[in-house]
Design a protein around this motif. Sequence first.
Motif, PDB file in Angstrom:
ATOM      1  N   ALA A   3      -1.391  42.325  62.122  1.00 50.46           N
ATOM      2  CA  ALA A   3      -0.571  43.448  61.680  1.00 50.46           C
ATOM      3  C   ALA A   3       0.867  43.151  62.054  1.00 50.46           C
ATOM      4  CB  ALA A   3      -1.031  44.743  62.341  1.00 50.46           C
ATOM      5  N   ARG A   4       1.756  43.523  61.154  1.00 45.73           N
ATOM      6  CA  ARG A   4       3.177  43.352  61.422  1.00 45.73           C
ATOM      7  C   ARG A   4       3.905  44.576  60.913  1.00 45.73           C
ATOM      8  NH1 ARG A   4       1.820  40.795  56.977  1.00 45.73           N
ATOM      9  NH2 ARG A   4       3.128  40.907  55.120  1.00 45.73           N
ATOM     10  N   ARG A   5       5.021  44.808  61.516  1.00 48.02           N
ATOM     11  CA  ARG A   5       5.824  45.949  61.100  1.00 48.02           C
ATOM     12  C   ARG A   5       6.850  45.478  60.090  1.00 48.02           C
ATOM     13  NH1 ARG A   5       8.166  50.559  64.866  1.00 48.02           N
ATOM     14  NH2 ARG A   5       9.471  51.603  63.344  1.00 48.02           N
ATOM     15  N   GLU A   6       6.931  46.182  58.987  1.00 48.61           N
ATOM     16  CA  GLU A   6       7.930  45.926  57.956  1.00 48.61           C
ATOM     17  C   GLU A   6       8.660  47.233  57.693  1.00 48.61           C
ATOM     18  OE1 GLU A   6       6.185  44.268  54.439  1.00 48.61           O
ATOM     19  OE2 GLU A   6       5.659  42.382  55.440  1.00 48.61           O
ATOM     20  N   LYS A   7       9.826  47.365  58.265  1.00 50.29           N
ATOM     21  CA  LYS A   7      10.651  48.573  58.132  1.00 50.29           C
ATOM     22  C   LYS A   7       9.858  49.817  58.496  1.00 50.29           C
ATOM     23  CE  LYS A   7      13.687  46.450  54.804  1.00 50.29           C
ATOM     24  NZ  LYS A   7      14.232  46.464  53.480  1.00 50.29           N
ATOM     25  N   ASP A   8       9.497  50.636  57.507  1.00 51.22           N
ATOM     26  CA  ASP A   8       8.849  51.917  57.772  1.00 51.22           C
ATOM     27  C   ASP A   8       7.341  51.883  57.530  1.00 51.22           C
ATOM     28  OD1 ASP A   8       8.992  51.649  55.046  1.00 51.22           O
ATOM     29  OD2 ASP A   8       9.575  53.721  54.671  1.00 51.22           O
ATOM     30  N   ARG A   9       6.737  50.711  57.672  1.00 45.61           N
ATOM     31  CA  ARG A   9       5.292  50.616  57.486  1.00 45.61           C
ATOM     32  C   ARG A   9       4.708  49.487  58.324  1.00 45.61           C
ATOM     33  NH1 ARG A   9       4.384  47.860  51.583  1.00 45.61           N
ATOM     34  NH2 ARG A   9       5.830  46.165  51.926  1.00 45.61           N
ATOM     35  N   ILE A  10       3.408  49.533  58.438  1.00 49.40           N
ATOM     36  CA  ILE A  10       2.655  48.471  59.100  1.00 49.40           C
ATOM     37  C   ILE A  10       1.800  47.824  58.026  1.00 49.40           C
ATOM     38  CG2 ILE A  10       0.849  47.957  60.778  1.00 49.40           C
ATOM     39  CD1 ILE A  10       1.947  50.226  62.455  1.00 49.40           C
ATOM     40  N   VAL A  11       1.874  46.501  57.962  1.00 48.12           N
ATOM     41  CA  VAL A  11       1.090  45.746  56.992  1.00 48.12           C
ATOM     42  C   VAL A  11       0.011  45.008  57.773  1.00 48.12           C
ATOM     43  CG1 VAL A  11       1.127  43.958  55.225  1.00 48.12           C
ATOM     44  CG2 VAL A  11       3.092  45.505  55.491  1.00 48.12           C
ATOM     45  N   MET A  12      -1.235  45.338  57.448  1.00 49.11           N
ATOM     46  CA  MET A  12      -2.375  44.725  58.114  1.00 49.11           C
ATOM     47  C   MET A  12      -3.059  43.779  57.146  1.00 49.11           C
ATOM     48  SD  MET A  12      -3.799  48.215  59.872  1.00 49.11           S
ATOM     49  CE  MET A  12      -5.424  47.553  60.000  1.00 49.11           C
ATOM     50  N   THR A  13      -3.350  42.572  57.610  1.00 49.06           N
ATOM     51  CA  THR A  13      -4.069  41.592  56.811  1.00 49.06           C
ATOM     52  C   THR A  13      -5.393  41.328  57.514  1.00 49.06           C
ATOM     53  OG1 THR A  13      -1.969  40.611  56.174  1.00 49.06           O
ATOM     54  CG2 THR A  13      -3.946  39.324  55.734  1.00 49.06           C
ATOM     55  N   THR A  14      -6.476  41.448  56.757  1.00 53.01           N
ATOM     56  CA  THR A  14      -7.810  41.262  57.327  1.00 53.01           C
ATOM     57  C   THR A  14      -8.548  40.186  56.552  1.00 53.01           C
ATOM     58  OG1 THR A  14      -8.898  42.845  55.860  1.00 53.01           O
ATOM     59  CG2 THR A  14      -7.927  43.735  57.871  1.00 53.01           C
ATOM     60  N   ASN A  15      -9.524  39.593  57.203  1.00 48.18           N
ATOM     61  CA  ASN A  15     -10.420  38.713  56.453  1.00 48.18           C
ATOM     62  C   ASN A  15     -11.482  39.593  55.792  1.00 48.18           C
ATOM     63  OD1 ASN A  15     -12.641  39.139  58.268  1.00 48.18           O
ATOM     64  ND2 ASN A  15     -11.881  37.512  59.602  1.00 48.18           N
ATOM     65  N   ALA A  16     -12.349  38.991  55.000  1.00 48.76           N
ATOM     66  CA  ALA A  16     -13.328  39.764  54.233  1.00 48.76           C
ATOM     67  C   ALA A  16     -14.269  40.569  55.136  1.00 48.76           C
ATOM     68  CB  ALA A  16     -14.136  38.828  53.326  1.00 48.76           C
ATOM     69  N   GLN A  17     -14.699  39.987  56.251  1.00 50.36           N
ATOM     70  CA  GLN A  17     -15.621  40.688  57.140  1.00 50.36           C
ATOM     71  C   GLN A  17     -14.932  41.871  57.823  1.00 50.36           C
ATOM     72  OE1 GLN A  17     -15.179  37.308  57.223  1.00 50.36           O
ATOM     73  NE2 GLN A  17     -17.069  36.726  56.197  1.00 50.36           N
ATOM     74  N   VAL A 163      -2.799  47.377  65.888  1.00 50.73           N
ATOM     75  CA  VAL A 163      -1.927  48.352  65.218  1.00 50.73           C
ATOM     76  C   VAL A 163      -0.873  48.879  66.189  1.00 50.73           C
ATOM     77  CG1 VAL A 163      -1.857  50.632  64.110  1.00 50.73           C
ATOM     78  CG2 VAL A 163      -3.654  48.996  63.498  1.00 50.73           C
ATOM     79  N   LEU A 164      -1.279  49.190  67.407  1.00 51.94           N
ATOM     80  CA  LEU A 164      -0.321  49.698  68.390  1.00 51.94           C
ATOM     81  C   LEU A 164       0.746  48.668  68.728  1.00 51.94           C
ATOM     82  CD1 LEU A 164      -2.684  51.709  70.773  1.00 51.94           C
ATOM     83  CD2 LEU A 164      -1.152  52.593  68.995  1.00 51.94           C
ATOM     84  N   ARG A 165       0.361  47.410  68.812  1.00 47.80           N
ATOM     85  CA  ARG A 165       1.358  46.351  69.048  1.00 47.80           C
ATOM     86  C   ARG A 165       2.346  46.265  67.900  1.00 47.80           C
ATOM     87  NH1 ARG A 165      -1.938  41.613  69.884  1.00 47.80           N
ATOM     88  NH2 ARG A 165      -3.477  42.458  71.270  1.00 47.80           N
ATOM     89  N   ALA A 166       1.854  46.391  66.672  1.00 42.80           N
ATOM     90  CA  ALA A 166       2.738  46.362  65.513  1.00 42.80           C
ATOM     91  C   ALA A 166       3.696  47.545  65.528  1.00 42.80           C
ATOM     92  CB  ALA A 166       1.918  46.350  64.215  1.00 42.80           C
ATOM     93  N   LEU A 167       3.221  48.680  65.967  1.00 43.20           N
ATOM     94  CA  LEU A 167       4.100  49.855  66.090  1.00 43.20           C
ATOM     95  C   LEU A 167       5.218  49.603  67.095  1.00 43.20           C
ATOM     96  CD1 LEU A 167       1.651  52.899  66.044  1.00 43.20           C
ATOM     97  CD2 LEU A 167       3.570  52.503  64.499  1.00 43.20           C
ATOM     98  N   GLU A 168       4.876  48.952  68.188  1.00 44.20           N
ATOM     99  CA  GLU A 168       5.863  48.662  69.224  1.00 44.20           C
ATOM    100  C   GLU A 168       6.907  47.662  68.786  1.00 44.20           C
ATOM    101  OE1 GLU A 168       3.649  47.412  72.640  1.00 44.20           O
ATOM    102  OE2 GLU A 168       3.006  49.452  73.118  1.00 44.20           O
ATOM    103  N   GLU A 169       6.571  46.794  67.839  1.00 49.43           N
ATOM    104  CA  GLU A 169       7.523  45.777  67.373  1.00 49.43           C
ATOM    105  C   GLU A 169       8.843  46.390  66.955  1.00 49.43           C
ATOM    106  OE1 GLU A 169       5.854  43.466  64.210  1.00 49.43           O
ATOM    107  OE2 GLU A 169       4.290  42.617  65.477  1.00 49.43           O
ATOM    108  N   GLY A 170       8.795  47.457  66.219  1.00 51.68           N
ATOM    109  CA  GLY A 170      10.015  48.081  65.722  1.00 51.68           C
ATOM    110  C   GLY A 170      10.770  48.817  66.806  1.00 51.68           C
ATOM    111  N   GLN A 171      10.107  49.239  67.864  1.00 53.51           N
ATOM    112  CA  GLN A 171      10.767  49.948  68.945  1.00 53.51           C
ATOM    113  C   GLN A 171      11.577  48.997  69.821  1.00 53.51           C
ATOM    114  OE1 GLN A 171       7.670  52.106  70.909  1.00 53.51           O
ATOM    115  NE2 GLN A 171       7.484  53.579  69.259  1.00 53.51           N
TER     116      GLN A 171
END
Length: 173
Positions: A3-17, A163-171
């Motif tokens: 997960a990474r933060r992009e401006k006003d959203r979090i973009v999560m990339t998952t594998n199929a499982q 997700v929480l780490r990605a949220l902290e990125e922008g802070q």
Amino acid sequence: MQARREKDRIVMTTNAQEARVLREVLQTIADYYGRKPQELDARARAAWYSTRGCEAAGLSPDETSEWLEQLHGFRSARRERLAGWSRQLAEGAGRSATLHLSLEDAPAFVTALNDHRLLLAAQHDIGEAEMDARSIFAMLKLPPAQQRALFEVHLLAWFIEVVLRALEEGQAA
């Protein structure tokens, strides 16, 4: 999952499982969020709608009932978001999937995952002893259904942490 933060959203990339697990969790939670507290089994009701706090606060039965209705309304209002997230994850069926969360929706997403963890723990009698099992040998001593549930509880905790780490990125910026 990443997960990474992009401006006003979090973009999560998952594998199929991971996408499959998340879709199943979101669909299950949406189903449970649609049920009134009295329609849930005793364990699920105790996990999500415990009245101990109401009793400790001295609320009357009517006030407790009103509080439970409000809590249910709050949960059931999230069903549409859960369905939307599930649809996003389904778009990548068979390969990686991407989930876009607004910063405003991230707490609801984390709460839904944690609600599922509470539900699993209640349904499979997972307590502190089981949560503290830190070796494969300790896990193998548990019944198979409890092993699966405990694995999912820990997996969802990891998803929440990502997700929480990605949220902290922008802070930090």
